[in-house]
Design a protein around this motif. Structure first.
Motif, PDB file in Angstrom:
ATOM      1  N   GLU A  35      53.769  68.865  46.679  1.00  0.00           N
ATOM      2  CA  GLU A  35      52.936  68.162  47.647  1.00  0.00           C
ATOM      3  C   GLU A  35      51.775  67.444  46.970  1.00  0.00           C
ATOM      4  N   GLY A  36      51.320  67.987  45.859  1.00  0.00           N
ATOM      5  CA  GLY A  36      50.176  67.388  45.170  1.00  0.00           C
ATOM      6  C   GLY A  36      50.581  66.392  44.112  1.00  0.00           C
ATOM      7  N   LYS A  37      50.808  66.879  42.883  1.00  0.00           N
ATOM      8  CA  LYS A  37      51.014  66.003  41.730  1.00  0.00           C
ATOM      9  C   LYS A  37      52.234  65.083  41.882  1.00  0.00           C
ATOM     10  N   PHE A  38      53.398  65.651  42.280  1.00  0.00           N
ATOM     11  CA  PHE A  38      54.601  64.834  42.370  1.00  0.00           C
ATOM     12  C   PHE A  38      54.469  63.742  43.426  1.00  0.00           C
ATOM     13  N   SER A  39      54.057  64.152  44.632  1.00  0.00           N
ATOM     14  CA  SER A  39      53.967  63.190  45.730  1.00  0.00           C
ATOM     15  C   SER A  39      52.931  62.114  45.441  1.00  0.00           C
ATOM     16  N   GLN A  40      51.805  62.507  44.858  1.00  0.00           N
ATOM     17  CA  GLN A  40      50.751  61.539  44.548  1.00  0.00           C
ATOM     18  C   GLN A  40      51.232  60.528  43.508  1.00  0.00           C
ATOM     19  N   THR A  41      51.968  61.026  42.509  1.00  0.00           N
ATOM     20  CA  THR A  41      52.476  60.127  41.476  1.00  0.00           C
ATOM     21  C   THR A  41      53.468  59.126  42.064  1.00  0.00           C
ATOM     22  N   VAL A  42      54.375  59.625  42.900  1.00  0.00           N
ATOM     23  CA  VAL A  42      55.356  58.743  43.534  1.00  0.00           C
ATOM     24  C   VAL A  42      54.655  57.730  44.438  1.00  0.00           C
ATOM     25  N   ASP A  43      53.680  58.180  45.228  1.00  0.00           N
ATOM     26  CA  ASP A  43      52.943  57.271  46.105  1.00  0.00           C
ATOM     27  C   ASP A  43      52.236  56.198  45.297  1.00  0.00           C
ATOM     28  N   PHE A  44      51.738  56.576  44.127  1.00  0.00           N
ATOM     29  CA  PHE A  44      51.052  55.601  43.291  1.00  0.00           C
ATOM     30  C   PHE A  44      52.015  54.517  42.811  1.00  0.00           C
ATOM     31  N   PHE A  45      53.203  54.933  42.379  1.00  0.00           N
ATOM     32  CA  PHE A  45      54.195  53.954  41.946  1.00  0.00           C
ATOM     33  C   PHE A  45      54.607  53.038  43.099  1.00  0.00           C
ATOM     34  N   VAL A  46      54.711  53.620  44.284  1.00  0.00           N
ATOM     35  CA  VAL A  46      55.051  52.805  45.457  1.00  0.00           C
ATOM     36  C   VAL A  46      53.959  51.773  45.696  1.00  0.00           C
ATOM     37  N   SER A  47      52.677  52.182  45.476  1.00  0.00           N
ATOM     38  CA  SER A  47      51.562  51.252  45.674  1.00  0.00           C
ATOM     39  C   SER A  47      51.599  50.097  44.677  1.00  0.00           C
ATOM     40  N   LEU A  48      52.324  50.301  43.567  1.00  0.00           N
ATOM     41  CA  LEU A  48      52.478  49.227  42.589  1.00  0.00           C
ATOM     42  C   LEU A  48      53.638  48.297  42.922  1.00  0.00           C
ATOM     43  N   GLY A  49      54.298  48.620  44.034  1.00  0.00           N
ATOM     44  CA  GLY A  49      55.429  47.800  44.434  1.00  0.00           C
ATOM     45  C   GLY A  49      56.745  48.225  43.821  1.00  0.00           C
ATOM     46  N   ILE A  50      56.788  49.421  43.246  1.00  0.00           N
ATOM     47  CA  ILE A  50      58.016  49.932  42.642  1.00  0.00           C
ATOM     48  C   ILE A  50      58.817  50.670  43.714  1.00  0.00           C
ATOM     49  N   GLU A  51      60.100  50.368  43.810  1.00  0.00           N
ATOM     50  CA  GLU A  51      60.933  50.945  44.850  1.00  0.00           C
ATOM     51  C   GLU A  51      61.088  52.453  44.647  1.00  0.00           C
ATOM     52  N   LYS A  52      60.927  53.179  45.767  1.00  0.00           N
ATOM     53  CA  LYS A  52      61.030  54.633  45.697  1.00  0.00           C
ATOM     54  C   LYS A  52      62.450  55.067  45.383  1.00  0.00           C
ATOM     55  N   GLU A  53      63.437  54.403  46.015  1.00  0.00           N
ATOM     56  CA  GLU A  53      64.829  54.766  45.802  1.00  0.00           C
ATOM     57  C   GLU A  53      65.358  54.051  44.563  1.00  0.00           C
ATOM     58  N   GLY A  54      65.615  54.798  43.537  1.00  0.00           N
ATOM     59  CA  GLY A  54      66.249  54.237  42.351  1.00  0.00           C
ATOM     60  C   GLY A  54      65.300  54.004  41.198  1.00  0.00           C
ATOM     61  N   MET A  55      64.374  53.048  41.338  1.00  0.00           N
ATOM     62  CA  MET A  55      63.543  52.651  40.206  1.00  0.00           C
ATOM     63  C   MET A  55      62.604  53.771  39.755  1.00  0.00           C
ATOM     64  N   ILE A  56      61.931  54.436  40.705  1.00  0.00           N
ATOM     65  CA  ILE A  56      61.008  55.503  40.312  1.00  0.00           C
ATOM     66  C   ILE A  56      61.773  56.622  39.619  1.00  0.00           C
ATOM     67  N   GLY A  57      62.956  56.924  40.137  1.00  0.00           N
ATOM     68  CA  GLY A  57      63.776  57.941  39.487  1.00  0.00           C
ATOM     69  C   GLY A  57      64.108  57.575  38.063  1.00  0.00           C
ATOM     70  N   LYS A  58      64.412  56.306  37.819  1.00  0.00           N
ATOM     71  CA  LYS A  58      64.722  55.847  36.465  1.00  0.00           C
ATOM     72  C   LYS A  58      63.507  55.984  35.550  1.00  0.00           C
ATOM     73  N   ILE A  59      62.338  55.670  36.098  1.00  0.00           N
ATOM     74  CA  ILE A  59      61.105  55.778  35.308  1.00  0.00           C
ATOM     75  C   ILE A  59      60.862  57.223  34.899  1.00  0.00           C
ATOM     76  N   LEU A  60      61.010  58.142  35.866  1.00  0.00           N
ATOM     77  CA  LEU A  60      60.711  59.542  35.601  1.00  0.00           C
ATOM     78  C   LEU A  60      61.723  60.170  34.654  1.00  0.00           C
ATOM     79  N   THR A  61      62.978  59.780  34.766  1.00  0.00           N
ATOM     80  CA  THR A  61      63.973  60.341  33.849  1.00  0.00           C
ATOM     81  C   THR A  61      63.807  59.792  32.437  1.00  0.00           C
ATOM     82  N   LYS A  62      63.273  58.579  32.332  1.00  0.00           N
ATOM     83  CA  LYS A  62      63.038  57.987  31.013  1.00  0.00           C
ATOM     84  C   LYS A  62      61.767  58.536  30.375  1.00  0.00           C
ATOM     85  N   GLU A  63      60.736  58.772  31.183  1.00  0.00           N
ATOM     86  CA  GLU A  63      59.449  59.251  30.683  1.00  0.00           C
ATOM     87  C   GLU A  63      59.020  60.474  31.483  1.00  0.00           C
ATOM     88  N   PRO A  64      59.637  61.642  31.283  1.00  0.00           N
ATOM     89  CA  PRO A  64      59.335  62.820  32.104  1.00  0.00           C
ATOM     90  C   PRO A  64      57.904  63.316  31.977  1.00  0.00           C
TER      91      PRO A  64
END
Length: 499
Positions: free
Chosen positions: A437-466
């Motif tokens: 609820e804290g760190k993960f959700s906030q990080t994802v919300d931040f990427f969404v605020s940058l215009g990065i798609e939640k479905e697909g792209m964010i997952g690729k980012i996290l798997t590349k740079e865990p």
């Protein structure tokens, strides 16, 4: 040996200065070293143990913060090696340390010009190698942290130059003895990106929990150093392999909790840096290291039976305050399960237990087996599970139902498969301790605020740079600056880094 003259070394007990004193004495110089407290044996004992120290070393008191306290020492010598620096105690000490170095050199050049002093500056990069004293210098502490699996500092360092401590001492003496040496001399052996460094170290020291990659927070960096000036004087730099081998030799024998690498097990030179080397035969071959803990009832008794010495148990007690009050319980079962079923090598298992002794209090059937089975179900290979436990032993404390299952459900919303989640956890097992609820959700919300798609792209980012999930959205400039004006610039930097 005939004396080459008398020279002064300021801050003589320091990391670099100690090696300089060592090499000056070996070269035949009389050395007058300044320290803040010559009577503090803990700080200066290593200097008196150097060859030639009793005959040609003198230590006197001087403090950079006391004007005039260096005058007598400097005036008594033919040359001065000024290595002392003021002690910075602020939270951003590395920044102020760098500022102090820049301003000190600037002032030195101005003073030398005004007073017709023959001044030469030696500018080392990140210094690697063994300490001569029992106290760790800042660079050695950083290397120790990396060997233990800590990544923050070297992630922040990025691309950087590296040089052996012995080369720094040799460089100082070389320019001092070269009559026509002028100006500034850069002392650097190699320049490596952070990922080049950890990839090299992980391969060279396979039993250390060194990550094979680090988050690249700066984007592409290509700078290097021109060392042709000092090379023309005849200095040949030691390679990266030698500087880190020497640092590892020192750390292994000074810090028994550091896991021994197979490479170093056969190549260490015990007498070089350690006054009290580890008894490798006792650790590896003692009958007490076999399965079982005898009739020990307390956990500390059990640890003694398994061959852990009192110093190590004392360090473990600092990590686990109630260690003396714990029963041995299932300790033998935990040990056997991790050794025989999870396939953690005995030497590495000692490291896990030393780092997190409460692992021995877990229930094999109630906690360990379900957690390991869950990780294996996520398509993590047995060897990868063992490596994750070595990197982050607390991974074993987290409930399958309360943490692993919700974690899987959260990552599935990002189109991260079970196999990809397993890879994430194997690379950065600390992920399991973060708040969804804290760190993960906030990080994802931040990427969404940058215009990065939640479905697909964010997952690729996290798997590349865990490791990016370890950065704070609230406090870190890398992810979320404190002002909107800085946010705009940060967004561009992140977008370039991820493209």
């Amino acid at each position: 040996m005939a004396s080459k003259g008398k020279v002064c070394v300021t801050g003589a007990s320091g990391f670099v200065a100690s090696w300089l004193v060592k090499r000056l004495l070996e070269s035949g110089y009389n050395v007058l070293g300044t320290v803040r407290d010559p009577g503090n044996q803990k700080k200066v004992a290593h200097l008196w143990n150097l060859a030639g120290a009793k005959e040609r070393l003198e230590l006197v008191r001087a403090d950079l913060l006391e004007e005039g306290s260096f005058d007598d020492a400097v005036m008594a010598c033919e040359g001065v090696f000024h290595t002392a620096s003021p002690i910075i105690t602020k939270s951003d000490s590395k920044v102020w340390y760098g500022v102090a170095k820049i301003l000190a050199e600037k002032s030195a050049w101005e003073f030398a010009k005004e007073n017709n002093i023959d001044l030469v500056a030696v500018l080392p990069t990140f210094v690697i190698g063994p300490n001569l004293s029992s106290e760790l210098g800042p660079t050695v502490s950083d290397v120790l942290g990396l060997y233990k699996g800590e990544t923050e500092k070297f992630t922040m360092f990025g691309r950087m130059g590296y040089v052996h401590i012995d080369d720094i001492a040799s460089c100082h003496i070389l320019v001092y003895e070269t009559a026509n040496a002028k100006g500034r001399y850069i002392c650097n052996s190699a320049v490596l990106n952070s990922n080049e460094l950890v990839a090299f170290l992980a391969k060279r020291f396979p039993s250390f929990p060194i990550p094979k990659s680090l988050l690249n927070i700066y984007g592409e960096q290509t700078y290097g150093y021109n060392t042709s000036k000092i090379r023309k004087l005849g200095l040949e730099f030691k390679g990266v392999e030698e500087m880190f081998d020497d640092a590892s030799d020192f750390l292994i024998f000074s810090y028994p909790r550091l896991p021994l690498s197979r490479f170093h097990y056969t190549t260490l030179h015990i007498s070089v840096y350690s006054a009290a080397p580890l008894d490798l035969d006792r650790q590896e071959n003692s009958p007490t290291m076999a399965s079982g803990g005898g009739d020990a009832k307390s956990l500390t008794q059990w640890l003694r039976v398994k061959g852990f010495d009192e110093e190590t148990i004392g360090r473990m007690s600092k990590r686990c305050k109630n260690l003396p009050n714990l029963d041995a319980g299932e300790a033998s079962g935990v040990w056997d399960y991790l050794l025989n079923d999870v396939k953690i090598e005995q030497r590495k298992l000692r490291y896990v237990v030393t780092k997190c002794p409460k692992v021995l209090t877990l229930s094999v059937d109630g906690k360990l087996v379900p957690t390991v089975q869950c990780l294996t179900t996520l398509q993590a290979k047995p060897g990868e599970v063992a490596q994750a436990i070595i990197k982050f032993p607390p991974i074993l404390f987290h409930s399958v139902e309360q943490k692993l299952c919700p974690l899987l459900a959260f990552f599935q919303t990002l189109d991260i498969s079970e196999k990809q989640l397993a890879k994430l956890l194997m690379v950065n097992p600390r992920l399991i301790s973060y708040s969804i609820e804290g760190k993960f959700s906030q990080t994802v919300d931040f990427f969404v605020s940058l215009g990065i798609e939640k479905e697909g792209m964010i997952g690729k980012i996290l798997t590349k740079e865990p490791y990016i999930l370890g950065y704070s959205v609230d406090n870190g400039c890398v992810l979320l600056p404190s002002s909107s004006s800085r946010l705009s610039g940060c967004r561009g930097q992140i977008s370039r880094g991820l493209s």
